[in-house]
Write an enzyme that holds these catalytic residues in place. Structure first.
Site, PDB file in Angstrom:
ATOM      1  N   TYR A  51       0.856  -1.193   0.000  1.00  0.00           N
ATOM      2  CA  TYR A  51       0.000   0.000   0.000  1.00  0.00           C
ATOM      3  C   TYR A  51       0.890   1.240   0.000  1.00  0.00           C
ATOM      4  O   TYR A  51       1.923   1.260  -0.645  1.00  0.00           O
ATOM      5  CB  TYR A  51      -1.001  -0.047   1.163  1.00  0.00           C
ATOM      6  CG  TYR A  51      -2.183   0.836   0.882  1.00  0.00           C
ATOM      7  CD1 TYR A  51      -2.979   0.617  -0.243  1.00  0.00           C
ATOM      8  CD2 TYR A  51      -2.490   1.917   1.696  1.00  0.00           C
ATOM      9  CE1 TYR A  51      -4.043   1.450  -0.545  1.00  0.00           C
ATOM     10  CE2 TYR A  51      -3.557   2.752   1.401  1.00  0.00           C
ATOM     11  CZ  TYR A  51      -4.329   2.515   0.280  1.00  0.00           C
ATOM     12  OH  TYR A  51      -5.374   3.342  -0.021  1.00  0.00           O
ATOM     13  N   LYS A  84      -5.979  -1.786  -0.720  1.00  0.00           N
ATOM     14  CA  LYS A  84      -6.812  -1.561   0.464  1.00  0.00           C
ATOM     15  C   LYS A  84      -7.414  -2.875   0.952  1.00  0.00           C
ATOM     16  O   LYS A  84      -7.412  -3.175   2.151  1.00  0.00           O
ATOM     17  CB  LYS A  84      -7.930  -0.585   0.110  1.00  0.00           C
ATOM     18  CG  LYS A  84      -8.433   0.237   1.266  1.00  0.00           C
ATOM     19  CD  LYS A  84      -7.546   1.447   1.448  1.00  0.00           C
ATOM     20  CE  LYS A  84      -8.100   2.418   2.433  1.00  0.00           C
ATOM     21  NZ  LYS A  84      -7.361   3.682   2.464  1.00  0.00           N
ATOM     22  N   GLU A  94     -13.421   5.128  -2.320  1.00  0.00           N
ATOM     23  CA  GLU A  94     -11.980   5.363  -2.158  1.00  0.00           C
ATOM     24  C   GLU A  94     -11.443   6.279  -3.251  1.00  0.00           C
ATOM     25  O   GLU A  94     -11.626   6.026  -4.445  1.00  0.00           O
ATOM     26  CB  GLU A  94     -11.234   4.022  -2.199  1.00  0.00           C
ATOM     27  CG  GLU A  94      -9.754   4.127  -1.923  1.00  0.00           C
ATOM     28  CD  GLU A  94      -9.448   4.511  -0.485  1.00  0.00           C
ATOM     29  OE1 GLU A  94      -8.385   5.103  -0.252  1.00  0.00           O
ATOM     30  OE2 GLU A  94     -10.267   4.198   0.398  1.00  0.00           O
TER      31      GLU A  94
END
Length: 565
Positions: A104, A175, A246
């Protein structure tokens, strides 16, 4: 008394041979037993030795260490994920602190920018605007029927990197990897989605390798109709889904959240997740200093949807601590590129309008400027807390930080912009400019700072402390909505796990190695609050905890038994 570990039940599957080896959720690679190799037509398709998952993970770790760049490590890990998901999560959990920044932020930013270049294998669902009338069919193509969590983006505001078009898919993939690695949500329950509505990034439109819809972004009524068609299709396919918005652009993020949060179980991590982890961090930092958040003056640089979302949750928390709403709002100062938000500033967005300061209250300020800069605000407010969500590097200058420190012996400075290339100031500079007195928390990971022979660990104010626990709590409790009180309970639970508060030393946030413990605790608090709020069926505390345990997936191989399709 000897503890007996309950063995997972065998899994009955219809796949065999090369098809089974190509199924990431089921593939074990060299860990298929001799019996399984015979029963599933795998004999001769794998090396002779049957390995354990730990042996596989050790080999993968050695291979990982052979890559020299973070993007190459990211590509390698994604390849394992697309080959053998159980091994991927065992490897990541074994080396979470090392690998979380690779799968990430910040590395995922580069992966999004280079998505079409490094593309190897499809993962998730790509819904382009030209296919808008086929959404039901598209979602029916998803092989996993029991999807429980979707992360969706339209790729317009990827971290601090702007419009990445279809490359934004890297964010939902990353995510959801953390939902599993940190929150124990089975990868079989997760689905990344990108809404491909075009891109205004000319570099992508000119790139012959770009894999998205080559068209300027659709906007306004066409855009919202497209998103609504997606929401309705999701509700039809998976009525009990948890949907996370998101990296939508500021102009769309808050309207979409407002429109759908009471229609489908949904939240926006950029707005609500960032707010929850920031407030949890500030509650802990205030308690460690022997005070309350309601006693602090707070200045924001960045008044977009994320900054305003954090500000509103801070205001809600300080009201819980006893302040009136008016007093709570007077403690929060929002600065954007046009200066301090005031009641005389034109063209404010609806979510900004509630966070203005009254010009009549600023008459005594020491300034001759018509536009009140960040330095003007810091000089006159004398804040205890400075938060950066501007997406612009270097805006916390030495002059500003030293001015803050002049009036605050132990300033809390939080440059939260991602990725590291967009941070408002580096921890090294902040520590030096405050003579080692600042408490620093960042949005992206930073190494400890060494200043005058002393080591200063830097807390990462990472949303991964919050959203996996929220997801687990929603799934375990069966919550139909995510309320503000559920988010507040997540913040409070995070603060209770602060080593600085509990031990009087260490980081303000828990170590990443403890993140599963934190996620479980947040899941319980969120589930309990959901029951109290009437958005989940009430059960006993024991039943809720059992549901959390039952839904907490572990990266372990199960025995397979053959069945027909």
């Amino acid at each position: 008394m000897e503890t007996i570990t309950k063995k997972a039940r065998s899994l009955y599957i219809p796949y065999a041979g090369p098809v089974l080896l190509e199924f990431p959720l089921l593939n074990k690679g060299s860990a298929f037993s001799a019996e399984e190799r015979r029963n599933f037509n795998l004999s001769g398709l794998l090396p002779e030795v049957v390995e354990s998952i730990e042996e596989q993970a050790e080999r993968a770790w050695l291979q990982y260490q052979g890559f020299k760049t973070e993007i190459d490590k990211h590509i390698y890990l994604r390849n394992i994920q697309d080959t053998n998901e159980t091994l991927f999560y065992r490897l990541v959990q074994n080396h979470l602190e090392e690998m979380m920044p690779v799968i990430y932020t910040p590395t995922v930013g580069a992966a999004c920018e280079r998505f079409s270049e490094i593309y190897r294998r499809a993962r998730g669902v790509f819904i382009s605007y030209p296919n808008r009338h086929n959404m039901d069919d598209i979602l029916q193509n998803v092989p996993n029927h029991n999807i429980k969590v979707i992360v969706v983006t339209d790729g317009e505001r990827i971290l601090g990197l702007g419009d990445q078009g279809i490359g934004g898919m890297g964010i939902p993939i990353g995510k959801l990897s953390l939902y599993t690695a940190c929150g124990g949500i089975s990868p079989a329950y997760t689905l990344p989605v990108v809404l491909d509505v075009g891109t205004n990034n000319q570099q992508l439109l000119n790139d012959p390798l770009y894999m998205g819809w080559r068209h300027p972004r659709i906007t306004d009524d066409e855009y919202y109709a497209f998103v609504d068609e997606f929401i309705q299709a999701v509700k039809q396919r998976w009525p009990d889904i948890l949907l996370q918005f998101e990296d939508f652009a500021q102009k769309n993020a808050m309207p979409l959240l407002t429109r759908y949060r009471d229609e489908i179980c949904s939240f926006n991590d950029d707005i609500q997740g960032t707010a929850a982890v920031t407030v949890g961090t500030l509650i802990a930092a205030s308690r460690a200093a022997g005070s309350q958040l309601s006693e602090q003056k707070i200045v924001f640089l960045g008044a977009g949807s994320a900054g305003c979302g954090i500000a509103e949750q801070i205001i809600a928390q300080t009201q819980r601590e006893g302040l009136s709403e008016d007093a709570a709002r007077q403690n929060v100062f929002m600065v954007d590129r046009f200066g301090l938000l005031t009641d005389r500033m034109p063209n404010l967005l609806p979510f900004q309008a509630k966070l203005v300061q009254k010009c009549d209250n600023l008459q005594h300020w020491d300034t001759e400027n018509d536009v009140l800069s960040l330095l003007d605000v810091v000089r006159n407010v004398k804040p205890d807390i400075l938060i950066g969500v501007s997406g612009q590097t270097g805006l916390f200058t030495e002059e500003i930080i030293r001015e803050m420190h002049k009036h605050c012996p132990r300033p809390i400075v939080m440059p939260l912009s991602n990725p590291t290339s967009r941070v408002e100031a580096t921890p090294q500079d902040i520590i030096a400019w405050t003579e080692g007195n600042a408490l620093v928390a960042t949005g992206s990971p930073f190494s400890p700072v060494i200043w005058k022979d002393k080591i200063y660990p830097i807390a990462q104010c990472n949303n991964a402390y919050i959203f996996p626990g929220i997801g687990l709590g929603v799934i375990a409790s069966g919550a139909s909505r995510i309320t503000d009180e559920m988010l507040m309970s997540a913040s409070e639970t995070l603060a209770k796990h602060s080593p600085l508060v509990n031990n009087g030393e260490g980081l303000v946030l828990p170590a990443l190695k403890d993140i599963q413990v934190v996620s479980r605790a947040i899941a319980f608090a969120v589930g309990k609050m959901a029951q109290q709020q009437g958005v989940a069926v009430k059960t006993s505390a024991e039943a809720l905890q059992q549901a959390i345990d039952d839904n907490f997936w572990k990266p372990e191989y199960r025995d397979y038994r053959r069945t027909s399709i």
